[in-house]
Design a protein around this motif. Structure first.
Motif: not given
Length: 314
Positions: A37-38, A41
């Motif tokens: 996710e993201e 990160r």
């Protein structure tokens, strides 16, 4: 205390980790989920937390750790910079430096996952005892890694070992995932073997044990049928073996390693697969009887953590 090293193999679903002695003995291995996710990160903080917790559990001090090596699915520059790892969501980052900071100064070395797996097989697997090997991984695609003088040869542009995209087949109309046509991967990967089987069944009449699987046939089905003596399946594998033989001959006459180590899911066919490739490999390397031998990989899914750990021992 005897020094230890850590191997990290970052995959799209899980991160495999291992703690080793510097002689290659595996002390403990475990996995954590790959949280993508993201933009990925969370991956390196998760890895660092898992390592620090394991060192505490095993009562290993940081100063007794030679370093941590890490394999990632993408091209890696010598300083650890990664332009992109599509499967992880990473872009323009230096995971080597970031993980070193997260681990509080434990040295970190980074490498491409296929190259790192090859290093692992050279160190403790099917290539043990050799200093120069080329690993060929026959899985969903065809990957490779070149080890010369016990060191990864990635090339100036990260293309070293991209054996799956050697052009071997003229007349191919469909495109490979790389955009090319006639790549080794299109016929010798698990996907390619299944495709070759479907093409053969469509082009030829006559009975075959493969027909029971229809369009859902897998490479394992083809190999099982061929090993059981099915004529059409054997024909498919002769085609696969021929193109692998051509590609390995080209590599042998360029790199001249001690051995080719064949790994990946398709290699579970064992000696039958080696024999099919060997026949054509010999045919296309008649210039000399002294050349690379063909061997099976031995470390399976652990090759990445072995090779990653070996990265920090140079």
């Amino acid at each position: 205390m005897e020094k230890k090293c850590i191997g990290i193999d970052i995959g799209g679903t899980t991160v495999k980790l291992g703690v080793f002695k510097t002689d290659g003995s595996l002390l403990e291995k475990w996995e954590v989920p790959t949280r993508k996710e993201e933009g990925g990160r969370y991956i390196l903080p998760d890895v660092a937390s898992a390592i620090l917790a394991k060192l505490q559990e095993l009562e290993i001090a940081k100063e007794d750790v030679t370093g941590a090596g890490m394999g990632v699915p993408g091209p890696v520059m010598p300083d650890g910079y990664v332009e992109v790892c599509v499967n992880l969501g990473w872009k323009d980052t230096n995971p080597q430096q970031e993980l070193e900071n997260l681990l509080g100064g434990i040295p970190v070395r980074l490498g491409n996952d296929a190259n790192v797996a090859a290093l692992g097989e050279m160190w403790q697997g099917g290539g043990k005892g050799y200093s120069d090997i080329v690993m060929v991984t026959l899985g969903t695609g065809v990957g490779g890694g070149i080890i010369i003088d016990e060191k990864i040869i990635a090339g100036k542009h990260g293309l070293g070992g991209e054996i799956g995209h050697i052009h071997v087949r003229d007349g191919e109309k469909e495109h490979c995932n790389c955009g090319g046509v006639g790549c080794l991967e299109q016929v010798a990967s698990a996907t390619g073997i299944a495709r070759e089987a479907r093409r053969t069944m469509a082009a030829l009449d006559g009975p075959s044990a493969m027909r029971q699987f229809g369009d859902e046939i897998t490479a394992k089905d083809v190999l099982d049928c061929a090993k059981a003596g099915d004529a059409m399946a054997k024909m498919v594998m002769e085609t696969v073996g021929r193109y692998l033989g051509i590609a390995l001959a080209q590599v042998a006459l360029t790199v001249d390693p001690d051995a080719f180590v064949i790994g990946g899911g398709v290699s579970k066919a064992g000696q039958y697969l080696i024999d099919v490739i060997e026949k054509y490999y010999q045919q296309y390397t008649t210039i000399s009887s002294k050349k690379a031998v063909l061997a099976l990989a031995k470390l399976g899914n652990d090759a990445g953590i072995y090779g990653a750990a070996r990265l920090v021992l140079d």
